[in-house]
Design a protein around this motif. Structure first.
Motif, PDB file in Angstrom:
ATOM      1  N   VAL A  42      40.034 -70.040 -62.008  1.00 33.69           N
ATOM      2  CA  VAL A  42      40.195 -71.483 -61.839  1.00 33.69           C
ATOM      3  C   VAL A  42      39.465 -72.177 -62.983  1.00 33.69           C
ATOM      4  O   VAL A  42      38.293 -71.932 -63.232  1.00 33.69           O
ATOM      5  CB  VAL A  42      39.630 -71.948 -60.474  1.00 33.69           C
ATOM      6  N   LYS A  43      40.196 -73.047 -63.698  1.00 32.29           N
ATOM      7  CA  LYS A  43      39.620 -73.794 -64.818  1.00 32.29           C
ATOM      8  C   LYS A  43      39.200 -75.192 -64.383  1.00 32.29           C
ATOM      9  O   LYS A  43      38.121 -75.640 -64.691  1.00 32.29           O
ATOM     10  CB  LYS A  43      40.639 -73.909 -65.963  1.00 32.29           C
ATOM     11  N   LEU A  44      40.087 -75.892 -63.685  1.00 33.78           N
ATOM     12  CA  LEU A  44      39.839 -77.261 -63.246  1.00 33.78           C
ATOM     13  C   LEU A  44      40.539 -77.502 -61.931  1.00 33.78           C
ATOM     14  O   LEU A  44      41.506 -76.824 -61.591  1.00 33.78           O
ATOM     15  CB  LEU A  44      40.389 -78.268 -64.270  1.00 33.78           C
ATOM     16  N   LEU A  45      40.080 -78.531 -61.224  1.00 32.82           N
ATOM     17  CA  LEU A  45      40.789 -78.962 -60.027  1.00 32.82           C
ATOM     18  C   LEU A  45      40.564 -80.442 -59.804  1.00 32.82           C
ATOM     19  O   LEU A  45      39.614 -81.030 -60.298  1.00 32.82           O
ATOM     20  CB  LEU A  45      40.388 -78.137 -58.803  1.00 32.82           C
ATOM     21  N   THR A  46      41.502 -81.023 -59.092  1.00 35.45           N
ATOM     22  CA  THR A  46      41.394 -82.418 -58.697  1.00 35.45           C
ATOM     23  C   THR A  46      42.177 -82.587 -57.400  1.00 35.45           C
ATOM     24  O   THR A  46      42.758 -81.636 -56.894  1.00 35.45           O
ATOM     25  CB  THR A  46      41.891 -83.379 -59.805  1.00 35.45           C
ATOM     26  N   VAL A  47      42.155 -83.789 -56.863  1.00 42.03           N
ATOM     27  CA  VAL A  47      42.893 -84.059 -55.632  1.00 42.03           C
ATOM     28  C   VAL A  47      43.860 -85.216 -55.868  1.00 42.03           C
ATOM     29  O   VAL A  47      43.723 -85.975 -56.820  1.00 42.03           O
ATOM     30  CB  VAL A  47      41.958 -84.418 -54.448  1.00 42.03           C
ATOM     31  N   GLY A  48      44.828 -85.327 -54.982  1.00 38.26           N
ATOM     32  CA  GLY A  48      45.775 -86.427 -55.042  1.00 38.26           C
ATOM     33  C   GLY A  48      46.792 -86.270 -53.936  1.00 38.26           C
ATOM     34  O   GLY A  48      46.765 -85.305 -53.175  1.00 38.26           O
ATOM     35  N   ARG A  49      47.685 -87.226 -53.869  1.00 41.39           N
ATOM     36  CA  ARG A  49      48.742 -87.187 -52.860  1.00 41.39           C
ATOM     37  C   ARG A  49      50.083 -87.040 -53.559  1.00 41.39           C
ATOM     38  O   ARG A  49      50.331 -87.708 -54.546  1.00 41.39           O
ATOM     39  CB  ARG A  49      48.727 -88.470 -52.040  1.00 41.39           C
ATOM     40  N   GLU A  50      50.916 -86.169 -53.008  1.00 48.38           N
ATOM     41  CA  GLU A  50      52.241 -86.021 -53.592  1.00 48.38           C
ATOM     42  C   GLU A  50      52.959 -87.354 -53.481  1.00 48.38           C
ATOM     43  O   GLU A  50      52.837 -88.055 -52.494  1.00 48.38           O
ATOM     44  CB  GLU A  50      53.022 -84.925 -52.881  1.00 48.38           C
ATOM     45  N   ASP A  51      53.700 -87.686 -54.512  1.00 42.34           N
ATOM     46  CA  ASP A  51      54.375 -88.979 -54.562  1.00 42.34           C
ATOM     47  C   ASP A  51      55.666 -88.934 -53.741  1.00 42.34           C
ATOM     48  O   ASP A  51      56.769 -88.966 -54.264  1.00 42.34           O
ATOM     49  CB  ASP A  51      54.675 -89.364 -56.010  1.00 42.34           C
ATOM     50  N   ARG A  52      55.508 -88.823 -52.446  1.00 36.95           N
ATOM     51  CA  ARG A  52      56.628 -88.856 -51.496  1.00 36.95           C
ATOM     52  C   ARG A  52      56.275 -89.836 -50.394  1.00 36.95           C
ATOM     53  O   ARG A  52      55.108 -90.079 -50.111  1.00 36.95           O
ATOM     54  CB  ARG A  52      56.883 -87.477 -50.883  1.00 36.95           C
ATOM     55  N   GLN A  53      57.253 -90.328 -49.737  1.00 40.80           N
ATOM     56  CA  GLN A  53      57.059 -91.397 -48.762  1.00 40.80           C
ATOM     57  C   GLN A  53      56.081 -91.043 -47.653  1.00 40.80           C
ATOM     58  O   GLN A  53      55.250 -91.846 -47.276  1.00 40.80           O
ATOM     59  CB  GLN A  53      58.420 -91.769 -48.157  1.00 40.80           C
ATOM     60  N   PHE A  54      56.135 -89.834 -47.118  1.00 42.62           N
ATOM     61  CA  PHE A  54      55.324 -89.506 -45.954  1.00 42.62           C
ATOM     62  C   PHE A  54      54.101 -88.661 -46.279  1.00 42.62           C
ATOM     63  O   PHE A  54      53.454 -88.131 -45.394  1.00 42.62           O
ATOM     64  CB  PHE A  54      56.179 -88.786 -44.908  1.00 42.62           C
ATOM     65  N   ALA A  55      53.769 -88.516 -47.561  1.00 46.62           N
ATOM     66  CA  ALA A  55      52.619 -87.702 -47.953  1.00 46.62           C
ATOM     67  C   ALA A  55      51.340 -88.514 -47.810  1.00 46.62           C
ATOM     68  O   ALA A  55      50.964 -89.255 -48.687  1.00 46.62           O
ATOM     69  CB  ALA A  55      52.790 -87.218 -49.387  1.00 46.62           C
ATOM     70  N   LYS A  56      50.701 -88.383 -46.673  1.00 49.25           N
ATOM     71  CA  LYS A  56      49.495 -89.159 -46.413  1.00 49.25           C
ATOM     72  C   LYS A  56      48.220 -88.364 -46.688  1.00 49.25           C
ATOM     73  O   LYS A  56      47.249 -88.892 -47.162  1.00 49.25           O
ATOM     74  CB  LYS A  56      49.500 -89.651 -44.972  1.00 49.25           C
ATOM     75  N   SER A  57      48.224 -87.069 -46.381  1.00 46.17           N
ATOM     76  CA  SER A  57      47.010 -86.282 -46.589  1.00 46.17           C
ATOM     77  C   SER A  57      46.913 -85.847 -48.050  1.00 46.17           C
ATOM     78  O   SER A  57      47.912 -85.566 -48.689  1.00 46.17           O
ATOM     79  CB  SER A  57      46.999 -85.056 -45.672  1.00 46.17           C
ATOM     80  N   PRO A  58      45.681 -85.804 -48.568  1.00 48.27           N
ATOM     81  CA  PRO A  58      45.522 -85.404 -49.969  1.00 48.27           C
ATOM     82  C   PRO A  58      45.779 -83.918 -50.147  1.00 48.27           C
ATOM     83  O   PRO A  58      45.655 -83.133 -49.216  1.00 48.27           O
ATOM     84  CB  PRO A  58      44.062 -85.742 -50.264  1.00 48.27           C
ATOM     85  N   GLY A  59      46.139 -83.578 -51.364  1.00 46.77           N
ATOM     86  CA  GLY A  59      46.316 -82.182 -51.738  1.00 46.77           C
ATOM     87  C   GLY A  59      45.388 -81.860 -52.890  1.00 46.77           C
ATOM     88  O   GLY A  59      44.777 -82.747 -53.477  1.00 46.77           O
ATOM     89  N   VAL A  60      45.305 -80.592 -53.221  1.00 45.85           N
ATOM     90  CA  VAL A  60      44.456 -80.148 -54.314  1.00 45.85           C
ATOM     91  C   VAL A  60      45.349 -79.626 -55.438  1.00 45.85           C
ATOM     92  O   VAL A  60      46.255 -78.847 -55.200  1.00 45.85           O
ATOM     93  CB  VAL A  60      43.485 -79.037 -53.842  1.00 45.85           C
ATOM     94  N   VAL A  61      45.081 -80.106 -56.653  1.00 43.19           N
ATOM     95  CA  VAL A  61      45.764 -79.620 -57.847  1.00 43.19           C
ATOM     96  C   VAL A  61      44.788 -78.684 -58.545  1.00 43.19           C
ATOM     97  O   VAL A  61      43.666 -79.076 -58.861  1.00 43.19           O
ATOM     98  CB  VAL A  61      46.149 -80.768 -58.804  1.00 43.19           C
ATOM     99  N   VAL A  62      45.208 -77.445 -58.768  1.00 42.25           N
ATOM    100  CA  VAL A  62      44.348 -76.427 -59.360  1.00 42.25           C
ATOM    101  C   VAL A  62      44.986 -75.926 -60.652  1.00 42.25           C
ATOM    102  O   VAL A  62      46.144 -75.529 -60.661  1.00 42.25           O
ATOM    103  CB  VAL A  62      44.158 -75.232 -58.397  1.00 42.25           C
ATOM    104  N   LEU A  63      44.218 -75.969 -61.744  1.00 45.51           N
ATOM    105  CA  LEU A  63      44.651 -75.384 -63.014  1.00 45.51           C
ATOM    106  C   LEU A  63      43.911 -74.071 -63.178  1.00 45.51           C
ATOM    107  O   LEU A  63      42.679 -74.040 -63.176  1.00 45.51           O
ATOM    108  CB  LEU A  63      44.327 -76.319 -64.184  1.00 45.51           C
ATOM    109  N   THR A  64      44.669 -72.983 -63.268  1.00 44.81           N
ATOM    110  CA  THR A  64      44.066 -71.673 -63.524  1.00 44.81           C
ATOM    111  C   THR A  64      44.450 -71.251 -64.941  1.00 44.81           C
ATOM    112  O   THR A  64      45.166 -71.967 -65.636  1.00 44.81           O
ATOM    113  CB  THR A  64      44.546 -70.600 -62.516  1.00 44.81           C
TER     114      THR A  64
END
Length: 192
Positions: A42-64
């Protein structure tokens, strides 16, 4: 974010100082070690929400070192993964990260924290640029072989300048260490 993590995940968390400290995010970060392959780092990570109408919970973006993984845990679970070599473009603007790969597939993640999102986008762009430069160099080598020229006979000033400029961008994006930078720079200059 407290917890016991693999050393590469812990190092990535140290760089991502602007992550939301919620139960959902902590749960996702704990789950990263199950998502990545043993040979991945794992090099980096961040969080965000998928850009879809019902995506309310955050997700994790991981760069390996091998791929980008976006995981959003929900009732059904959701996982998008793309090899770094397959990504064709990275767009970063206004808290939205968009990764595109061939066949017009993409993922757009919104509400990404500014610091870790900018860092992830710049590192990924640097990796893409390094890949493009490597591909161009290989094309040049192939062209030299077709013309019957021995390796390294046409090391133009433009080629050296391009390689040094790419190396500078990799160092600025913290993709390589200062020691790696100095070693690669010496090798490039040694070809003149």
């Amino acid at each position: 974010m407290g917890g016991h993590y693999r050393s590469d995940i812990a190092a990535a968390l140290e760089l991502a100082t602007d992550l939301e400290d919620s139960r959902s995010v902590r749960r996702q970060i704990r789950y990263i070690s199950e998502l990545i392959w043993p040979q991945e780092a794992v090099k980096l990570l961040t969080v965000g929400r998928e850009d879809r109408q019902f995506a309310k919970s955050p997700g994790v973006v991981v760069l390996t070192n091998q791929r980008v993984v976006f995981n959003r845990s929900s009732l059904l679970g959701y996982l998008v993964t793309a090899p770094v070599d397959a990504i064709s473009s990275v767009d970063w603007a206004g808290g939205t990260l968009k990764l595109k790969w061939p066949v017009d597939e993409f993922i757009r993640v919104r509400d990404v924290p500014e610091g870790s999102g900018t860092l992830l986008a710049s590192r990924l762009r640097a990796q893409l640029e390094e890949r493009r430069v490597s591909e161009r160099l290989e094309e040049q080598r192939t062209a030299r072989r077709r013309r019957g020229l021995p390796e390294g006979t046409e090391n133009s000033a433009e080629d050296v300048t391009t390689r040094l400029s790419t190396l500078d961008r990799l160092r600025e994006a913290d993709t390589i260490t200062e020691a790696e930078y100095q070693e690669r720079r010496a090798a490039i200059l040694g070809t003149i």
